[in-house]
Motif scaffolding. Structure first.
Motif, PDB file in Angstrom:
ATOM      1  N   ARG A  10       0.836  -1.207   0.000  1.00 37.91           N
ATOM      2  CA  ARG A  10       0.000   0.000   0.000  1.00 37.91           C
ATOM      3  C   ARG A  10       0.870   1.255   0.000  1.00 37.91           C
ATOM      4  NH1 ARG A  10      -3.256  -2.251   4.543  1.00 37.91           N
ATOM      5  NH2 ARG A  10      -2.859  -0.268   5.570  1.00 37.91           N
ATOM      6  N   ILE A  11       1.958   1.231   0.755  1.00 34.44           N
ATOM      7  CA  ILE A  11       2.876   2.370   0.776  1.00 34.44           C
ATOM      8  C   ILE A  11       3.493   2.569  -0.606  1.00 34.44           C
ATOM      9  CG2 ILE A  11       5.110   3.178   1.640  1.00 34.44           C
ATOM     10  CD1 ILE A  11       4.289   1.902   4.361  1.00 34.44           C
ATOM     11  N   LEU A  12       3.988   1.494  -1.193  1.00 34.14           N
ATOM     12  CA  LEU A  12       4.613   1.598  -2.512  1.00 34.14           C
ATOM     13  C   LEU A  12       3.606   2.067  -3.555  1.00 34.14           C
ATOM     14  CD1 LEU A  12       6.883  -1.573  -2.422  1.00 34.14           C
ATOM     15  CD2 LEU A  12       7.547   0.827  -2.057  1.00 34.14           C
ATOM     16  N   ALA A  13       2.363   1.612  -3.453  1.00 32.04           N
ATOM     17  CA  ALA A  13       1.324   2.062  -4.383  1.00 32.04           C
ATOM     18  C   ALA A  13       1.064   3.556  -4.204  1.00 32.04           C
ATOM     19  CB  ALA A  13       0.038   1.260  -4.168  1.00 32.04           C
ATOM     20  N   ALA A  14       1.074   4.037  -2.962  1.00 32.93           N
ATOM     21  CA  ALA A  14       0.866   5.469  -2.710  1.00 32.93           C
ATOM     22  C   ALA A  14       2.009   6.289  -3.293  1.00 32.93           C
ATOM     23  CB  ALA A  14       0.726   5.722  -1.204  1.00 32.93           C
ATOM     24  N   VAL A  15       3.232   5.788  -3.206  1.00 34.83           N
ATOM     25  CA  VAL A  15       4.380   6.485  -3.793  1.00 34.83           C
ATOM     26  C   VAL A  15       4.244   6.513  -5.314  1.00 34.83           C
ATOM     27  CG1 VAL A  15       6.893   6.418  -4.126  1.00 34.83           C
ATOM     28  CG2 VAL A  15       5.918   5.989  -1.860  1.00 34.83           C
ATOM     29  N   ARG A  16       3.890   5.383  -5.901  1.00 35.69           N
ATOM     30  CA  ARG A  16       3.736   5.319  -7.362  1.00 35.69           C
ATOM     31  C   ARG A  16       2.621   6.231  -7.864  1.00 35.69           C
ATOM     32  NH1 ARG A  16       4.605  -0.369  -6.165  1.00 35.69           N
ATOM     33  NH2 ARG A  16       6.712  -0.893  -6.840  1.00 35.69           N
ATOM     34  N   ALA A  17       1.652   6.541  -7.007  1.00 41.72           N
ATOM     35  CA  ALA A  17       0.514   7.375  -7.404  1.00 41.72           C
ATOM     36  C   ALA A  17       0.823   8.869  -7.375  1.00 41.72           C
ATOM     37  CB  ALA A  17      -0.683   7.072  -6.492  1.00 41.72           C
ATOM     38  N   ILE A  18       1.972   9.260  -6.851  1.00 37.97           N
ATOM     39  CA  ILE A  18       2.333  10.681  -6.830  1.00 37.97           C
ATOM     40  C   ILE A  18       2.658  11.085  -8.273  1.00 37.97           C
ATOM     41  CG2 ILE A  18       3.916  12.440  -5.953  1.00 37.97           C
ATOM     42  CD1 ILE A  18       4.498  10.470  -3.599  1.00 37.97           C
ATOM     43  N   PRO A  19       1.923  12.028  -8.826  1.00 44.36           N
ATOM     44  CA  PRO A  19       2.144  12.398 -10.226  1.00 44.36           C
ATOM     45  C   PRO A  19       3.510  13.052 -10.456  1.00 44.36           C
ATOM     46  CG  PRO A  19       0.032  13.219  -9.441  1.00 44.36           C
ATOM     47  CD  PRO A  19       0.791  12.732  -8.245  1.00 44.36           C
ATOM     48  N   ARG A  20       4.004  12.908 -11.647  1.00 48.39           N
ATOM     49  CA  ARG A  20       5.254  13.548 -12.077  1.00 48.39           C
ATOM     50  C   ARG A  20       5.146  15.051 -11.816  1.00 48.39           C
ATOM     51  NH1 ARG A  20       9.534  12.767 -15.370  1.00 48.39           N
ATOM     52  NH2 ARG A  20      10.188  14.497 -16.676  1.00 48.39           N
ATOM     53  N   GLY A  21       6.185  15.627 -11.243  1.00 47.06           N
ATOM     54  CA  GLY A  21       6.190  17.055 -10.972  1.00 47.06           C
ATOM     55  C   GLY A  21       5.519  17.443  -9.676  1.00 47.06           C
ATOM     56  N   GLU A  22       5.029  16.470  -8.914  1.00 44.44           N
ATOM     57  CA  GLU A  22       4.409  16.746  -7.628  1.00 44.44           C
ATOM     58  C   GLU A  22       5.154  15.980  -6.548  1.00 44.44           C
ATOM     59  OE1 GLU A  22       0.176  16.568  -7.426  1.00 44.44           O
ATOM     60  OE2 GLU A  22      -0.052  17.394  -9.433  1.00 44.44           O
ATOM     61  N   GLY A  86      10.372  19.483 -13.148  1.00 41.20           N
ATOM     62  CA  GLY A  86       9.811  20.826 -13.032  1.00 41.20           C
ATOM     63  C   GLY A  86       9.580  21.297 -11.610  1.00 41.20           C
ATOM     64  N   VAL A  87      10.052  20.563 -10.634  1.00 36.84           N
ATOM     65  CA  VAL A  87       9.898  20.965  -9.237  1.00 36.84           C
ATOM     66  C   VAL A  87      11.074  21.856  -8.872  1.00 36.84           C
ATOM     67  CG1 VAL A  87       9.773  20.147  -6.845  1.00 36.84           C
ATOM     68  CG2 VAL A  87       8.663  18.840  -8.668  1.00 36.84           C
ATOM     69  N   GLN A  88      10.793  22.946  -8.200  1.00 38.97           N
ATOM     70  CA  GLN A  88      11.841  23.879  -7.796  1.00 38.97           C
ATOM     71  C   GLN A  88      12.465  23.435  -6.477  1.00 38.97           C
ATOM     72  OE1 GLN A  88      10.493  27.948  -7.793  1.00 38.97           O
ATOM     73  NE2 GLN A  88       9.017  27.480  -9.399  1.00 38.97           N
ATOM     74  N   VAL A  89      13.788  23.489  -6.420  1.00 39.06           N
ATOM     75  CA  VAL A  89      14.515  23.244  -5.179  1.00 39.06           C
ATOM     76  C   VAL A  89      15.210  24.559  -4.864  1.00 39.06           C
ATOM     77  CG1 VAL A  89      16.272  21.867  -4.017  1.00 39.06           C
ATOM     78  CG2 VAL A  89      14.838  20.816  -5.781  1.00 39.06           C
ATOM     79  N   VAL A  90      14.764  25.234  -3.816  1.00 35.01           N
ATOM     80  CA  VAL A  90      15.252  26.567  -3.480  1.00 35.01           C
ATOM     81  C   VAL A  90      15.730  26.588  -2.040  1.00 35.01           C
ATOM     82  CG1 VAL A  90      14.618  29.008  -3.300  1.00 35.01           C
ATOM     83  CG2 VAL A  90      13.596  27.591  -5.088  1.00 35.01           C
ATOM     84  N   GLY A  92      17.600  24.702  -0.347  1.00 40.54           N
ATOM     85  CA  GLY A  92      17.508  23.427   0.344  1.00 40.54           C
ATOM     86  C   GLY A  92      16.106  22.933   0.590  1.00 40.54           C
ATOM     87  N   ARG A  93      15.134  23.608   0.047  1.00 42.82           N
ATOM     88  CA  ARG A  93      13.739  23.244   0.242  1.00 42.82           C
ATOM     89  C   ARG A  93      13.085  23.018  -1.109  1.00 42.82           C
ATOM     90  NH1 ARG A  93       9.168  26.846   3.258  1.00 42.82           N
ATOM     91  NH2 ARG A  93       7.501  25.349   2.988  1.00 42.82           N
ATOM     92  N   VAL A  94      12.228  22.048  -1.162  1.00 43.50           N
ATOM     93  CA  VAL A  94      11.540  21.716  -2.407  1.00 43.50           C
ATOM     94  C   VAL A  94      10.189  22.402  -2.429  1.00 43.50           C
ATOM     95  CG1 VAL A  94      10.500  19.816  -3.709  1.00 43.50           C
ATOM     96  CG2 VAL A  94      12.711  19.510  -2.594  1.00 43.50           C
ATOM     97  N   ARG A  95       9.943  23.021  -3.563  1.00 42.40           N
ATOM     98  CA  ARG A  95       8.638  23.649  -3.776  1.00 42.40           C
ATOM     99  C   ARG A  95       8.092  23.149  -5.099  1.00 42.40           C
ATOM    100  NH1 ARG A  95       7.536  28.149  -0.615  1.00 42.40           N
ATOM    101  NH2 ARG A  95       9.281  28.844   0.655  1.00 42.40           N
ATOM    102  N   PRO A  96       6.830  22.766  -5.127  1.00 37.03           N
ATOM    103  CA  PRO A  96       6.261  22.294  -6.395  1.00 37.03           C
ATOM    104  C   PRO A  96       6.182  23.422  -7.418  1.00 37.03           C
ATOM    105  CG  PRO A  96       4.569  22.413  -4.687  1.00 37.03           C
ATOM    106  CD  PRO A  96       5.873  22.753  -4.033  1.00 37.03           C
ATOM    107  N   ALA A  97       6.287  23.052  -8.674  1.00 32.37           N
ATOM    108  CA  ALA A  97       6.137  24.027  -9.753  1.00 32.37           C
ATOM    109  C   ALA A  97       4.726  24.592  -9.711  1.00 32.37           C
ATOM    110  CB  ALA A  97       6.402  23.356 -11.102  1.00 32.37           C
ATOM    111  N   PRO A  98       4.555  25.876 -10.019  1.00 37.05           N
ATOM    112  CA  PRO A  98       3.215  26.461  -9.977  1.00 37.05           C
ATOM    113  C   PRO A  98       2.285  25.809 -10.994  1.00 37.05           C
ATOM    114  CG  PRO A  98       4.864  28.077 -10.696  1.00 37.05           C
ATOM    115  CD  PRO A  98       5.568  26.790 -10.440  1.00 37.05           C
ATOM    116  N   ARG A  99       1.156  25.336 -10.551  1.00 41.39           N
ATOM    117  CA  ARG A  99       0.103  24.794 -11.409  1.00 41.39           C
ATOM    118  C   ARG A  99      -1.176  24.662 -10.609  1.00 41.39           C
ATOM    119  NH1 ARG A  99       2.351  18.834 -12.852  1.00 41.39           N
ATOM    120  NH2 ARG A  99       4.317  19.658 -13.364  1.00 41.39           N
ATOM    121  N   GLY A 100      -1.967  25.641 -10.601  1.00 36.70           N
ATOM    122  CA  GLY A 100      -3.242  25.548  -9.905  1.00 36.70           C
ATOM    123  C   GLY A 100      -3.045  25.297  -8.411  1.00 36.70           C
ATOM    124  N   ARG A 101      -4.088  24.859  -7.770  1.00 33.89           N
ATOM    125  CA  ARG A 101      -4.035  24.604  -6.344  1.00 33.89           C
ATOM    126  C   ARG A 101      -3.844  23.110  -6.110  1.00 33.89           C
ATOM    127  NH1 ARG A 101      -2.583  28.510  -3.462  1.00 33.89           N
ATOM    128  NH2 ARG A 101      -3.643  27.723  -1.653  1.00 33.89           N
TER     129      ARG A 101
END
Length: 111
Positions: A10-22, A86-90, A92-101
Motif C-alpha cells: 500500500r505504501i509503494l502504491a501510494a508512492v507510485r501514485a504521486i504524479p510527475r512534478g508533484e 519541473g519541481v523547484q529546489v530553493v 535546500g527546500r523543495v517547492r512544487p512548480a506552480p500549477r493551480g491549487r
C-alpha cells in the motif's frame, strides 16, 4: 481494483501514485496508504527498495526539505530528479512548480 492487503505494498502504491512534478511528505504517503503515523516506516521502506521505477524522489520531509544531508550525493540525485520534473529546489527546500491549487500548495504556500 481492491487495495493491496500488505501494508508495504500500500505504501509503494501510494508512492507510485504521486504524479510527475508533484511531491508528498512521508507522513502524507503513510496516510494515503491507510497507515497514519507511520512516516518512518515509509522512509525505511523507500531506503530498502531497489525498484528503479519507484519514484522515491517525490517523497520529502513534511517541511518540504529533502531528507538527505545537504549537498550529499543522494541529495543531489533527488534534487536533480525533481528539477527534471519541473519541481523547484530553493535554498535546500523543495517547492512544487506552480500549477493551480495542489495539496502541496495548500500546505506549503505558493512556490
Amino acid at each position: 481494483m481492491a487495495p493491496a492487503a500488505d501494508p508495504a505494498e500500500r505504501i509503494l502504491a501510494a508512492v507510485r501514485a504521486i504524479p510527475r512534478g508533484e511531491v508528498a511528505g512521508y507522513g502524507e504517503v503513510a496516510r494515503r496508504a491507510g497507515l497514519p503515523g507511520r512516516a518512518r516506516w515509509v522512509a525505511r521502506l523507500l531506503a530498502a527498495s531497489d525498484d528503479p521505477e519507484l519514484p522515491w524522489h517525490r517523497v520529502l520531509r513534511s517541511d518540504g526539505r529533502i531528507a538527505f544531508a545537504a549537498d550529499s550525493d543522494p541529495w543531489r540525485e533527488q534534487a536533480g530528479r525533481l528539477r527534471a520534473e519541473g519541481v523547484q529546489v530553493v535554498a535546500g527546500r523543495v517547492r512544487p512548480a506552480p500549477r493551480g491549487r495542489s495539496l502541496d500548495a495548500e500546505v506549503w504556500g505558493p512556490a
